[in-house]
Design a protein around this motif. Structure first.
Motif, short mmCIF file in Angstrom:
data_model
loop_
_atom_site.label_atom_id
_atom_site.label_comp_id
_atom_site.label_asym_id
_atom_site.label_seq_id
_atom_site.Cartn_x
_atom_site.Cartn_y
_atom_site.Cartn_z
N ALA A 359 0.83 -1.21 0.00
CA ALA A 359 0.00 0.00 0.00
C ALA A 359 0.86 1.26 0.00
O ALA A 359 0.59 2.22 -0.72
CB ALA A 359 -0.92 -0.02 1.22
N GLU A 360 1.92 1.24 0.81
CA GLU A 360 2.82 2.39 0.81
C GLU A 360 3.51 2.56 -0.53
O GLU A 360 3.69 3.68 -1.02
CB GLU A 360 3.85 2.21 1.93
CG GLU A 360 3.25 2.31 3.32
CD GLU A 360 4.29 2.07 4.41
OE1 GLU A 360 5.43 1.77 4.03
OE2 GLU A 360 3.93 2.17 5.60
N LYS A 366 1.84 6.51 -6.78
CA LYS A 366 0.88 7.52 -7.24
C LYS A 366 1.42 8.93 -7.07
O LYS A 366 1.29 9.78 -7.97
CB LYS A 366 -0.43 7.36 -6.47
CG LYS A 366 -1.26 6.16 -6.89
CD LYS A 366 -2.60 6.16 -6.18
CE LYS A 366 -3.47 4.99 -6.66
NZ LYS A 366 -4.79 4.97 -5.99
N GLU A 367 2.02 9.19 -5.91
CA GLU A 367 2.61 10.52 -5.71
C GLU A 367 3.73 10.78 -6.71
O GLU A 367 3.85 11.88 -7.26
CB GLU A 367 3.15 10.62 -4.28
CG GLU A 367 2.05 10.60 -3.22
CD GLU A 367 2.62 10.62 -1.82
OE1 GLU A 367 3.86 10.59 -1.70
OE2 GLU A 367 1.83 10.67 -0.85
N GLU A 373 4.10 13.81 -13.71
CA GLU A 373 3.21 14.48 -14.66
C GLU A 373 3.35 15.99 -14.58
O GLU A 373 3.37 16.68 -15.61
CB GLU A 373 1.77 14.06 -14.37
CG GLU A 373 1.46 12.61 -14.77
CD GLU A 373 0.05 12.21 -14.39
OE1 GLU A 373 -0.62 13.04 -13.72
OE2 GLU A 373 -0.38 11.11 -14.77
N ARG A 374 3.46 16.51 -13.35
CA ARG A 374 3.68 17.96 -13.22
C ARG A 374 5.01 18.37 -13.85
O ARG A 374 5.09 19.41 -14.53
CB ARG A 374 3.65 18.37 -11.75
CG ARG A 374 2.27 18.33 -11.12
CD ARG A 374 2.25 19.05 -9.79
NE ARG A 374 3.10 18.40 -8.81
CZ ARG A 374 2.71 17.45 -7.99
NH1 ARG A 374 1.46 17.02 -8.03
NH2 ARG A 374 3.55 16.91 -7.10
N GLN A 375 6.05 17.58 -13.62
CA GLN A 375 7.34 17.90 -14.23
C GLN A 375 7.28 17.85 -15.75
O GLN A 375 7.87 18.68 -16.44
CB GLN A 375 8.41 16.93 -13.72
CG GLN A 375 8.77 17.11 -12.26
CD GLN A 375 9.80 16.10 -11.79
OE1 GLN A 375 10.31 15.32 -12.59
NE2 GLN A 375 10.10 16.11 -10.49
N VAL A 376 6.53 16.87 -16.28
CA VAL A 376 6.39 16.77 -17.73
C VAL A 376 5.69 18.01 -18.28
O VAL A 376 6.08 18.57 -19.32
CB VAL A 376 5.62 15.48 -18.09
CG1 VAL A 376 5.18 15.51 -19.55
CG2 VAL A 376 6.49 14.27 -17.86
#
Length: 676
Positions: A359-360, A366-367, A373-376
């Motif tokens: 789970a971790e 996911k994080e 995605e933000r960096q892309v």
């Protein structure tokens, strides 16, 4: 009414508006210009209202102005029906409505500016009663009211300090410094005026310079507007590119996905979120609460001395020794049933730890995916700004990310397994060491007893005999059990085969019918899928056509709007030129000589005549100078010779006087000697 307009024009021509209006130009303003003028005056009172009314709807403009006038406590004249007419006139830009408002605003600008500033902080927000039932909202509302009262008190103290005049010395110094600067500026202006007055047509040059300055300011403002529009266009293009990328991704996902895969993904997300909500987060909250409780307990206790710390350390050592003794006792009293339960418990704990670790890992993945995605997006925006191109395509980047995730997951899994094996190896090594030590001690004790009794080696021989007999009995039991088990297994298998045949006969019949139904449903599904694909293709074609049409209409709208603003500017320019031409024609046709002299044509005609007369005089003067140049040069040479002659005579005369004075002194000296 005339006095009112005169007052408005005077105020608008002063600082900070400087509109350069007269009664005629002010009275000829259109409704849109009047509304813009009113918005400018309101913007001077409250800077939030300094906007261009062409960029907002008429209803929004009227609502904004009515709201500010209500805050400023403007009361329009008349009854309720007149109030509705006032609102309508404010929307349409009626002169009978806007002129009184301008007159009232310009009479008390400073007072209204203070009132607008206070309204930003003292206009209370109305909170519904049902929301005030919430304790948090009620506390925030109470805190808001207390802050409002504190602001009122601080503002009153500020105004009293301003009126009290405590800093008179600083004010006097500032006044004296400003007076000195004023005197210096006045002297500088006087010097510049004297320099300029010597230049011909200085008034006209000053007017041209002022117009040049205004045009430069206008050019700077237009360049700034152009830069702002370019930046807005760039941001809009970026948003469009991001929207297109998102649209492609969504289309790709919808095209490649199936209902079963989507449902499977949703089920996985639901299971993961339910695990987080029901198991992981409550356990973490309990651990946090426990740690907070212990920390609060530690904080509540008094300060500990060195003796207390020593006592606690000794107590910890005793507890650790007791724990070790209990572990040794448990190892000694080891039973098979407990070993089975402990094995299950250990497996359950290992599974739970693995579940938590997974789970971790999933949460971290996911994080990491969101951060990537933000960096892309940032890298794409930077690449578009720099005019570069992306290194990887979308599919290649997705494949790379999937490989990286799989490698990262495998690495974390292997690392977790290594950590578990290392921990288990340490425990087993410690257990083996304890057992070996205990066994060696027991063996030594037993050998000592045998030596005392004179039967050395008896225990070893007894153990070997017992072990051999136990092995033999176990082998016999295993052989007998194996034969019995094989016969029983054969009987059970025969019975199970018969039962399965009997039970599967009706199921096979149903399965045949279900296979036929499945074939029919598969055929129907293929037909529906073909229909769906054709319908989707038609809708996609219509959507693309509509998008092209909308894009064309938007471009046409932008072009028409640009043409509208250009035509409006040209219209205003032509109106100004027409107004100047009318005034010029009126002055030129007027019978009054004074009025006719003010005409530009008459002024230019008079200036041309003056310049022609001046040119004639200068040409005559040039002719006279050319004719008298030779004699004048001869006369100047004669005067220079005469000046040299006179200078020579003066020097001779001075020398003669000096010689006469010296001879007289010598004669007087001789007479004195004779007397002596």
């Amino acid at each position: 009414m005339g006095d009112q307009m005169q007052f408005i024009v005077e105020k608008l021509n002063q600082e900070p508006f400087r509109k350069n209006y007269n009664l005629i130009s002010f009275d000829s303003l259109e409704s849109l210009q009047l509304l813009q003028l009113l918005s400018d005056v309101l913007g001077e009172i409250d800077p939030k209202h300094a906007v261009d009314i062409r960029e907002e709807l008429p209803e929004q403009t009227a609502k904004r102005m009515l709201h500010l006038l209500g805050i400023l406590k403007y009361k329009p004249p008349g009854t309720l029906s007149d109030l509705s007419a006032f609102r309508q006139g404010l929307v349409t830009g009626s002169k009978s409505v806007i002129h009184p408002v301008l007159h009232w605003l310009l009479q008390r600008t400073s007072e209204l500016r203070t009132r607008a500033y206070l309204a930003r902080f003292l206009v209370k927000l109305e909170v519904p009663a049902e929301f005030l039932q919430d304790d948090t909202v009620a506390d925030f509302n109470k805190q808001y009211e207390e802050l409002m009262e504190a602001f009122k008190n601080l503002h009153k103290e500020h105004e009293q300090l301003k009126i009290s005049g405590l800093s008179t010395a600083e004010i006097r110094r500032d006044i004296s410094a400003m007076e000195e600067e004023k005197d210096q500026l006045a002297k500088r202006v006087e010097r510049l005026k004297k320099r300029v007055e010597t230049v011909q047509n200085h008034q006209r040059m000053l007017e041209i310079a002022r117009q040049l300055r205004l045009e430069k300011e206008r050019e700077e403002s237009l360049a700034q507007q152009k830069q702002e529009q370019k930046s807005q266009l760039f941001h809009v293009e970026q948003r469009l590119q991001r929207a297109q990328v998102q649209l492609k991704e969504m289309q790709h996902v919808v095209a490649d996905s199936k209902p079963e895969s989507l449902m499977k993904k949703l089920e996985e997300e639901i299971n993961f979120n339910s695990y987080l909500v029901n198991e992981k987060i409550p356990r973490e909250m309990e651990s946090k609460k426990t740690s907070v409780y212990f920390l609060q307990k530690v904080v509540a206790e008094p300060a500990m001395t060195q003796a207390d710390l020593t006592a606690l350390e000794s107590e910890i050592e005793e507890v650790n020794a007791q724990m070790n003794q209990l572990i040794e006792k448990r190892i000694i009293t080891y039973e098979p049933t407990d070993s089975k339960f402990s094995m299950y418990r250990q497996q359950a704990s290992i599974i739970s730890r693995k579940k938590e670790a997974k789970a971790e890992e999933l949460q971290a993945a996911k994080e990491e995916m969101s951060s990537l995605e933000r960096q892309v997006e940032q890298k794409n925006s930077q690449a578009h700004e720099l005019g570069g191109s992306e290194v990887l395509t979308e599919d290649e980047f997705k494949q790379y990310v999937s490989k990286l995730r799989s490698k990262n997951t495998l690495y974390k899994k292997r690392r977790q397994e290594i950590a578990e094996i290392t921990a288990e190896y340490g425990i087993l090594q410690r257990t083996e060491e304890l057992l070996r030590q205990r066994h060696e001690a027991l063996q030594q004790h037993l050998q000592a007893i045998e030596e005392k009794k004179g039967i050395s080696g008896y225990s070893y021989t007894q153990e070997e005999l017992e072990r051999v007999s136990a092995v033999k009995s176990e082998m016999d039991e295993v052989k007998g059990q194996t034969l019995d088990n094989m016969s029983e297994m054969v009987k059970k298998l025969n019975a199970m085969v018969a039962e399965k045949k009997a039970s599967l006969a009706p199921v096979i019949k149903e399965l045949r019918q279900l296979r036929q139904n499945c074939q029919e449903l598969t055929q129907e599904c293929d037909e529906k899928k073909i229909q769906y694909d054709s319908c989707a293709a038609g809708l996609e074609t219509n959507r693309s056509a509509l998008e092209q049409e909308v894009k064309g209409l938007l471009e046409e709208c932008a072009q028409e709007e640009s043409n509208y603003h250009y035509i409006n500017c040209m219209k205003r320019s032509l109106e100004i030129q027409l107004q100047r031409a009318k005034e010029e024609m009126k002055a030129y046709v007027s019978p009054d000589p004074q009025e006719r002299r003010r005409a530009v044509r008459e002024q230019y005609t008079r200036i041309i005549l003056e310049q022609e007369n001046l040119g004639k005089k200068l040409r005559e003067k040039q002719k006279v100078v050319r004719e008298s140049h030779g004699p004048n040069m001869k006369q100047m040479k004669m005067w220079q010779d005469f000046e040299q002659l006179m200078e020579c005579k003066r020097e001779c005369f001075l020398k003669q006087q000096n010689q006469a004075a010296i001879g007289q002194i010598i004669q007087e000296g001789g007479k004195d000697r004779l007397v002596l």
